[in-house]
Scaffold this motif. Structure first.
Motif, mmCIF file in Angstrom:
data_model
loop_
_atom_site.group_PDB
_atom_site.id
_atom_site.type_symbol
_atom_site.label_atom_id
_atom_site.label_comp_id
_atom_site.label_asym_id
_atom_site.label_seq_id
_atom_site.Cartn_x
_atom_site.Cartn_y
_atom_site.Cartn_z
ATOM 1 N N LEU A 1 23.258 76.380 -25.193
ATOM 2 C CA LEU A 1 23.050 76.271 -23.961
ATOM 3 C C LEU A 1 23.926 77.271 -22.998
ATOM 4 O O LEU A 1 23.524 77.563 -21.883
ATOM 5 N N GLY A 2 24.923 77.903 -23.487
ATOM 6 C CA GLY A 2 26.072 78.821 -22.673
ATOM 7 C C GLY A 2 25.122 80.180 -22.357
ATOM 8 O O GLY A 2 25.241 80.562 -21.371
ATOM 9 N N ALA B 1 25.267 80.693 -32.060
ATOM 10 C CA ALA B 1 25.695 81.394 -31.164
ATOM 11 C C ALA B 1 24.701 81.059 -29.707
ATOM 12 O O ALA B 1 25.212 80.915 -28.735
ATOM 13 N N MET C 1 36.639 78.358 -33.357
ATOM 14 C CA MET C 1 36.712 77.171 -34.184
ATOM 15 C C MET C 1 35.750 77.515 -35.441
ATOM 16 O O MET C 1 35.702 78.918 -35.810
ATOM 17 N N TYR D 1 27.973 67.877 -26.374
ATOM 18 C CA TYR D 1 26.966 68.536 -26.602
ATOM 19 C C TYR D 1 25.511 68.009 -26.971
ATOM 20 O O TYR D 1 24.441 68.180 -26.429
ATOM 21 N N PHE E 1 33.056 81.631 -25.731
ATOM 22 C CA PHE E 1 32.103 80.296 -25.995
ATOM 23 C C PHE E 1 30.593 80.781 -26.527
ATOM 24 O O PHE E 1 30.098 80.202 -27.432
HETATM 25 N N1 PFF Z 1 27.561 79.306 -28.749
HETATM 26 C C1 PFF Z 1 27.239 77.888 -28.117
HETATM 27 C C2 PFF Z 1 26.665 78.200 -26.890
HETATM 28 O O1 PFF Z 1 26.483 79.398 -26.302
HETATM 29 O O2 PFF Z 1 25.993 77.128 -26.259
HETATM 30 C C3 PFF Z 1 28.075 77.016 -27.958
HETATM 31 C C4 PFF Z 1 29.041 76.751 -29.279
HETATM 32 C C5 PFF Z 1 28.399 76.393 -30.381
HETATM 33 C C6 PFF Z 1 30.291 77.005 -28.915
HETATM 34 C C7 PFF Z 1 29.435 76.199 -31.365
HETATM 35 C C8 PFF Z 1 31.256 76.782 -30.045
HETATM 36 C C9 PFF Z 1 30.609 76.509 -31.012
HETATM 37 F F1 PFF Z 1 31.463 76.685 -32.430
#
Ligand code: PFF
Length: 477
Positions: free
Chosen positions: A25-26, A22, A231, A104, A225
């Motif tokens: 980068l987000g 979780a 997913m 990514y 996200f």
């Molecule tokens: N949650 C990760 C972020 O905040 O960058 C991005 C991500 C990882 C999105 C895994 C979806 C995922 F399945």
């Protein structure tokens, strides 16, 4: 349902691995800026409501589907769909994870390069106006970003091939506390800067006047996200949970850790921005915030070329690297578990197949800022229509942006909506309750609200986010 798969060895290992997915980068390059621009604490409150009403129900469902079937995501939905087309939801999840990873990993490589630049004091004396050019020169170089991308992918591959306990779990147990400590140290340093309170105010002062319907949709999209939903990621990790893992509690823990780190990232970034008197609305978001604005901000705030600025910015980019790495590992595992189990390959071979495919597409993404920058969506549209159709209205995004936009705007929301509908309408309610309560051991007073959210709130909300991405609402206005 049981088989001879590896499990996480401890509950804390399971939580840290899922939190590693979780926190990515987000949290650093999207959440703080969205909060600042959308009403501070008002946005945070809306975000938390989205997590409770939308994020937690979907996360619990993904956990449950994974743990119940003890299978990779495609296998899990196949088992639970009894031959119906719902099995495609799992396959869509695997595809989405693999697709996201194609770009990514490239950003993961950039974080390594910027850690290296920070540690070698390469930003010292660079004028503020040069940081943009420095980044575009780097990203456009045919070799350097690609080499860092290969290093990053190599580390991901190494962890994955070591397996679930000796690889993912062990690594998460080292990396997540490291990430946590670096976050706290950077937050304290940043809060000690003169003028820090203005940054805190920008981030936290509730301004309900800035909240519009778009803000709410943005908060939903970000929650989604950031929690790695939509997913097969959390579903795959949960397939390694043992039967006694409390699903609801684990989901709450992961969400709290994720939100905490996201808010702290704001405390790291904005006090420094205000310290140097920069307009927070001009720092940008995503790559331009991280690789153009922030190196300059940190140099100026902590003293150009000083030891403090070297330490602060090295730690910041290392933090970003760790966050990206643990998320990339979780995405790789979705695809590796899929090929090893569905095609009966040895884990090492399965991981190699995935890594090689990521290498090929990642190189394309990496080169799309340099040698391949002319391959754009517009160009592709012109080729595909043999130049017979006017394509001037088609976006001129490059290959990297195509991967980013298609996964974020189309694949993730679609996956999330199908997962919610599947969990709310298709999955047997008794099975759901049994799994969530660990066969009656844990009380689940929230069960009705959960099902209500999965049936109605989540699909409608995600559907709205989906439509909003394509400007349907602005079009209606
Ligand atoms: N949650 C990760 C972020 O905040 O960058 C991005 C991500 C990882 C999105 C895994 C979806 C995922 F399945």
């Amino acid at each position: 349902m049981e088989n001879n798969r590896e499990n996480f060895g401890s509950k804390i290992g399971a939580i840290l691995a899922a939190a590693g997915s979780a926190v990515g980068l987000g949290n650093v390059w999207r959440f703080p800026i969205e909060t600042g621009q959308n009403g501070g604490a008002a946005f945070i409150i809306i975000y938390v409501i989205c997590i409770v009403l939308l994020g937690l129900p979907i996360m619990m469902s993904e956990f449950l589907i994974g743990r119940y079937t003890h299978s990779n995501t495609a296998g899990a939905y196949r088992i639970l769909s009894n031959g119906s087309p719902w099995k495609w939801v799992g396959r869509l999840g695997v595809f989405t994870g693999w697709f996201i990873l194609c770009y990514y990993n490239v950003v993961g490589g950039w974080t390594l390069h910027y850690t290296y630049l920070s540690a070698t004091n390469a930003f010292a004396g660079v004028p503020a106006s040069e940081f943009g050019g420095m980044f575009t020169d780097f990203a456009g170089n045919p070799w350097i970003p690609t080499a860092w991308f290969v290093v990053f992918l190599g580390i991901v591959h190494f962890v994955i091939t070591r397996g679930v306990q000796a690889g993912i779990e062990k690594f998460s147990k080292i990396m997540m506390p490291t990430l946590f400590i670096i976050t706290i140290v950077l937050t304290v340093c940043s809060l000690c800067l003169p003028g820090a309170s203005e940054g805190v105010e920008f981030l936290l002062k509730p301004d309900w006047g800035k909240v519009t319907s778009t803000t709410i949709l943005q908060a939903m999209g970000q929650a989604f996200f950031s929690l790695s939903l939509g997913m097969g990621c959390l579903c795959t990790y949960a397939s390694y949970f043992d039967k006694s893992t409390p699903l609801a509690k684990t989901a709450v823990n992961v969400s709290v850790i994720d939100t905490f780190i996201a808010i702290m990232a704001g405390f790291i970034i904005f006090p420094s921005v205000f310290n140097i008197g920069m307009n927070p609305n001009e720092v940008g978001a995503g790559a331009s915030l991280t690789f153009i604005s922030l190196p300059n901000v940190f140099q100026q705030a902590f003293g150009d070329g000083s030891v403090l600025s070297v330490v602060f910015s090295s730690m910041f980019y290392f933090l970003l690297f760790v966050a990206a790495l643990t998320s990339a590992i979780s995405l790789h595992e979705v695809a590796t578990a899929y090929v090893t189990e569905e095609f009966h390959l040895e884990r090492k071979k399965g991981a190699c197949v995935i890594t090689l495919s990521l290498l090929a597409l990642g190189i394309l993404c990496s080169l799309s800022f340099g040698p391949l920058k002319d391959i754009t969506l517009q160009q592709l549209a012109a080729w595909l229509t043999f130049g017979k159709v006017d394509v001037t209205g088609v976006s001129a995004m490059n290959i990297f942006d195509m991967f980013d936009s298609f996964s974020g705007m189309v694949l993730l929301p679609l996956g999330g909506m199908f997962i919610a509908i599947f969990a709310g309408w298709v999955l047997d309610k008794q099975l759901y309750k049994d799994e969530l309560s660990n066969s009656g051991e844990i009380k689940t007073p929230y069960f009705k609200l959960l099902i209500f959210s999965l049936r109605f709130i989540a699909p409608v909300a995600i559907g709205l986010v989906f439509l909003d991405q394509f400007g349907v609402f602005s079009f209606l206005k």
